[in-house]
Every structure is written in structure tokens, then in C-alpha cells.
Write a protein that holds these residues in place. Structure first.
Motif, PDB file in Angstrom:
ATOM      1  N   UNK A   1     -86.114  45.057  11.079  1.00 38.18           N
ATOM      2  CA  UNK A   1     -86.779  44.474   9.915  1.00 38.18           C
ATOM      3  C   UNK A   1     -85.832  44.166   8.755  1.00 38.18           C
ATOM      4  N   UNK A   2     -84.627  44.710   8.809  1.00 40.02           N
ATOM      5  CA  UNK A   2     -83.709  44.549   7.677  1.00 40.02           C
ATOM      6  C   UNK A   2     -82.297  44.242   8.167  1.00 40.02           C
ATOM      7  N   UNK A   3     -82.213  43.429   9.195  1.00 38.50           N
ATOM      8  CA  UNK A   3     -80.918  43.203   9.861  1.00 38.50           C
ATOM      9  C   UNK A   3     -79.837  42.676   8.914  1.00 38.50           C
ATOM     10  N   UNK A   4     -80.124  41.685   8.073  1.00 41.28           N
ATOM     11  CA  UNK A   4     -79.035  41.180   7.205  1.00 41.28           C
ATOM     12  C   UNK A   4     -78.425  42.286   6.345  1.00 41.28           C
ATOM     13  N   UNK A   5     -79.260  43.144   5.789  1.00 44.09           N
ATOM     14  CA  UNK A   5     -78.748  44.234   4.954  1.00 44.09           C
ATOM     15  C   UNK A   5     -77.950  45.222   5.795  1.00 44.09           C
ATOM     16  N   UNK A   6     -78.486  45.572   6.972  1.00 42.28           N
ATOM     17  CA  UNK A   6     -77.784  46.517   7.840  1.00 42.28           C
ATOM     18  C   UNK A   6     -76.415  45.963   8.237  1.00 42.28           C
ATOM     19  N   UNK A   7     -76.397  44.697   8.629  1.00 45.16           N
ATOM     20  CA  UNK A   7     -75.134  44.075   9.035  1.00 45.16           C
ATOM     21  C   UNK A   7     -74.137  44.069   7.873  1.00 45.16           C
ATOM     22  N   UNK A   8     -74.631  43.765   6.676  1.00 47.05           N
ATOM     23  CA  UNK A   8     -73.753  43.756   5.501  1.00 47.05           C
ATOM     24  C   UNK A   8     -73.156  45.139   5.260  1.00 47.05           C
ATOM     25  N   UNK A   9     -74.012  46.144   5.308  1.00 48.25           N
ATOM     26  CA  UNK A   9     -73.567  47.520   5.038  1.00 48.25           C
ATOM     27  C   UNK A   9     -72.503  47.960   6.040  1.00 48.25           C
ATOM     28  N   UNK A  10     -72.772  47.736   7.314  1.00 52.50           N
ATOM     29  CA  UNK A  10     -71.820  48.214   8.325  1.00 52.50           C
ATOM     30  C   UNK A  10     -70.546  47.374   8.331  1.00 52.50           C
ATOM     31  N   UNK A  11     -70.637  46.130   7.937  1.00 46.54           N
ATOM     32  CA  UNK A  11     -69.422  45.319   7.844  1.00 46.54           C
ATOM     33  C   UNK A  11     -68.497  45.894   6.770  1.00 46.54           C
ATOM     34  N   UNK A  12     -69.099  46.245   5.634  1.00 46.56           N
ATOM     35  CA  UNK A  12     -68.313  46.859   4.561  1.00 46.56           C
ATOM     36  C   UNK A  12     -67.781  48.213   5.003  1.00 46.56           C
ATOM     37  N   UNK A  13     -68.591  48.962   5.743  1.00 43.58           N
ATOM     38  CA  UNK A  13     -68.164  50.282   6.210  1.00 43.58           C
ATOM     39  C   UNK A  13     -67.010  50.161   7.207  1.00 43.58           C
ATOM     40  N   UNK A  14     -67.076  49.129   8.044  1.00 42.36           N
ATOM     41  CA  UNK A  14     -65.987  48.883   8.993  1.00 42.36           C
ATOM     42  C   UNK A  14     -64.672  48.710   8.241  1.00 42.36           C
ATOM     43  N   UNK A  15     -64.739  47.945   7.146  1.00 45.54           N
ATOM     44  CA  UNK A  15     -63.524  47.735   6.345  1.00 45.54           C
ATOM     45  C   UNK A  15     -63.007  49.062   5.804  1.00 45.54           C
ATOM     46  N   UNK A  16     -63.945  49.899   5.340  1.00 45.78           N
ATOM     47  CA  UNK A  16     -63.532  51.198   4.811  1.00 45.78           C
ATOM     48  C   UNK A  16     -62.834  52.012   5.897  1.00 45.78           C
ATOM     49  N   UNK A  17     -63.385  51.943   7.102  1.00 47.30           N
ATOM     50  CA  UNK A  17     -62.832  52.704   8.223  1.00 47.30           C
ATOM     51  C   UNK A  17     -61.432  52.218   8.594  1.00 47.30           C
ATOM     52  N   UNK A  18     -61.156  50.967   8.346  1.00 45.23           N
ATOM     53  CA  UNK A  18     -59.809  50.425   8.576  1.00 45.23           C
ATOM     54  C   UNK A  18     -58.878  50.841   7.442  1.00 45.23           C
ATOM     55  N   UNK A  19     -59.343  50.665   6.210  1.00 40.76           N
ATOM     56  CA  UNK A  19     -58.475  50.919   5.052  1.00 40.76           C
ATOM     57  C   UNK A  19     -58.145  52.390   4.900  1.00 40.76           C
ATOM     58  N   UNK A  20     -59.036  53.268   5.370  1.00 40.64           N
ATOM     59  CA  UNK A  20     -58.770  54.704   5.225  1.00 40.64           C
ATOM     60  C   UNK A  20     -57.563  55.128   6.073  1.00 40.64           C
ATOM     61  N   UNK A  21     -57.181  54.279   7.020  1.00 37.79           N
ATOM     62  CA  UNK A  21     -55.986  54.548   7.826  1.00 37.79           C
ATOM     63  C   UNK A  21     -54.746  53.889   7.229  1.00 37.79           C
ATOM     64  N   UNK A  22     -54.882  53.375   6.026  1.00 36.21           N
ATOM     65  CA  UNK A  22     -53.756  52.716   5.354  1.00 36.21           C
ATOM     66  C   UNK A  22     -53.203  51.579   6.204  1.00 36.21           C
TER      67      UNK A  22
END
Lengths: 134, 134
Positions: free
Chosen positions: B104-125
Motif C-alpha cells: 500500500x505504500x511502495x513508493x515510500x518504502x522504496x525511497x526509505x530503503x534506497x536511502x538506507x542502502x546508501x547509508x549501508x555503503x557509506x558506513x564502510x567509508x
């Protein structure tokens, strides 16, 4: 002395297992959120994040009880976003043959980054199935 | 089954995409989703601002067999340090984002996890390994 399988038996068992992935044609790996179902035969659980097609045959012939998968095709446009929790290995008819936990930096399916993004790519490197000596 | 390595690669986040995500997050009904999403969007903005002049450089092959890992220069790491969550925070944020419905809220979910993916990359420097780089 413990019960042990000889190499011929291990190879036969391993080949029989991996041949199950080829029933009806090429199988696939589903990556899903959450924990594995209680039993492999249980209904799928979690959100389907993506599907990676297996080669046909999925594996080469076993040697010393180890079968190595042929190339696993990446999912180049993941279906949904979420955290990979488990993988479900299906034959061509969609029947689950096996499953495995997935995690980041650990787990049977060890994702370098276990956050999956819809529209992104999911890749799995080569993998093996092993029938131990005992 | 022996461990095998998986990789997850997301599309790049352009300014346009980031602003669209911010709009979706602004109207999220869950304050925790709104808070985490807003902070991650700011993290991406800070990274993009710092990264603009960063030339592509050689790195080490990603363990999944796709893409290359490129370490971030220390000055960029320091610039975005305050905005990149630690791994345990990323894990916690993932649980919050998982409450956003994929149906029911796919665009928001996709946005959130896309940003989280970036965080998961950046946290590894490291430079996020986006799909345009594999």
C-alpha cells in the motif's frame, strides 16, 4: 567408529540433491525478507525482494561430495525493497527444494550489503552444495 | 550448503530523486519513518555535495563478482561523519522502515530503503557501488 560415506556415495547423494533444482527446467533463487519458514515445504514467507535464475543444469557434477553451481544470473531489477532475510531455492515448477538464511557479513547467503532496493541489482557469486563424510 | 556471497546494488540518487524522496518522507504518517528518512536524505545530500569533485579511481573487486570497491578519501569521510549512521543504527532503522507496507505504500518504502542502502555503503567509508558502476 562413526558412520561415514565414501566418495562414491557422497557424489551420488550430492548429484541427486542438486538435480532436484533442474526438474522441469531452470530453477531460481528467491531472496525474501524475514526468517526462513519453519520447514522448507511450508508456504513462502516474507516479502519477495528479487528472483535470480539458475543455470540449467544448475550445478556441475559432484566431486568429493561437492557440487559447484554454474552461473547464477543476477536480478537486474529487484521487485521490492527491504532487508534480505533468507533465500528460497526453487525448481522450475516453483517448488521449494531448499532454503538458507541470509545476512550481512554472515549467514549462509552472506550479503555484503543486505539492503535490497527495488529496481536495483541482486547478485550471488558461485556457490556449492556439500554432502559431508558423516 | 556452503556460504556464498551476495551483492546488492542500487540505482544512483540524483538531486531530482532525492527531492522526490524528501517529499514522500515529509508526508509519512509514522514519525519514526519521517525522522529517519529525513536524516538519511540529508546524509545523501551532504555526500553528493562533498563527492561532486571526486574522480573515479581504481579499487578492489567486490566479493560478489560485480563492481569495484573504492575507499572514500579521509576528507570526505570526515565531512559526512556526523550524518552517516553506525551499523547498529542502520539495523534499527531497517526495522522501522520494514513497517512501511510494500503493497500500500511502495513508493515510500522504496525511497526509505534506497536511502538506507546508501547509508549501508557509506558506513564502510566507500563510494556507494551504484548500478551505473557495475
Amino acid at each position: 567408529m562413526a558412520f561415514r560415506l565414501g566418495t562414491t556415495a557422497r557424489n551420488a547423494a550430492c548429484d541427486a540433491i542438486v538435480d532436484l533444482f533442474d526438474v522441469g527446467g531452470a530453477g531460481s533463487i528467491q531472496i525474501r525478507t524475514g526468517a526462513q519458514p519453519t520447514n522448507v515445504a511450508d508456504a513462502a514467507s516474507g516479502t519477495l525482494l528479487g528472483t535470480l535464475p539458475l543455470s540449467n543444469p544448475a550445478f556441475g557434477s559432484a566431486s568429493t561430495g561437492v557440487a559447484t553451481a554454474n552461473a547464477v544470473t543476477s536480478d537486474t531489477s529487484a521487485d521490492n525493497s527491504g532487508t534480505a532475510g533468507h533465500g528460497r531455492f526453487l525448481n522450475n515448477a516453483g517448488t521449494a527444494v531448499a532454503d538458507a538464511d541470509a545476512a550481512q557479513g554472515s549467514g549462509t547467503i552472506n550479503f555484503d550489503n543486505n539492503v535490497i532496493v527495488a529496481g536495483g541489482v541482486i547478485a550471488i557469486s558461485s556457490w556449492t552444495v556439500t554432502v559431508p563424510i558423516s | 550448503m556452503q556460504r556464498h556471497v551476495g551483492g546488492s546494488f542500487a540505482p544512483p540518487i540524483t538531486d531530482e530523486v532525492r527531492l522526490r524522496y524528501a517529499e514522500l518522507i515529509d508526508v509519512a504518517t509514522d514519525p519514526q519513518v519521517q525522522d529517519a528518512g529525513t536524516k538519511l536524505a540529508k546524509m545523501v545530500y551532504k555526500y553528493q555535495k562533498a563527492h561532486k569533485e571526486l574522480p573515479d579511481s581504481d579499487g578492489t573487486p567486490h566479493p560478489s563478482g560485480r563492481g569495484v570497491e573504492v575507499a572514500l578519501p579521509q576528507e570526505i569521510v570526515q565531512t559526512i561523519w556526523d550524518h552517516v549512521p553506525f551499523q547498529y543504527e542502520i539495523d534499527g532503522i531497517a526495522k522501522v522502515f520494514d513497517t512501511v507496507s510494500a503493497e500500500t505504500d511502495k513508493p515510500l518504502r522504496d525511497a526509505c530503503f534506497h536511502l538506507l542502502w546508501f547509508a549501508n555503503e557509506l558506513t564502510r567509508d566507500r563510494q556507494p557501488i551504484t548500478t551505473d558502476k557495475i
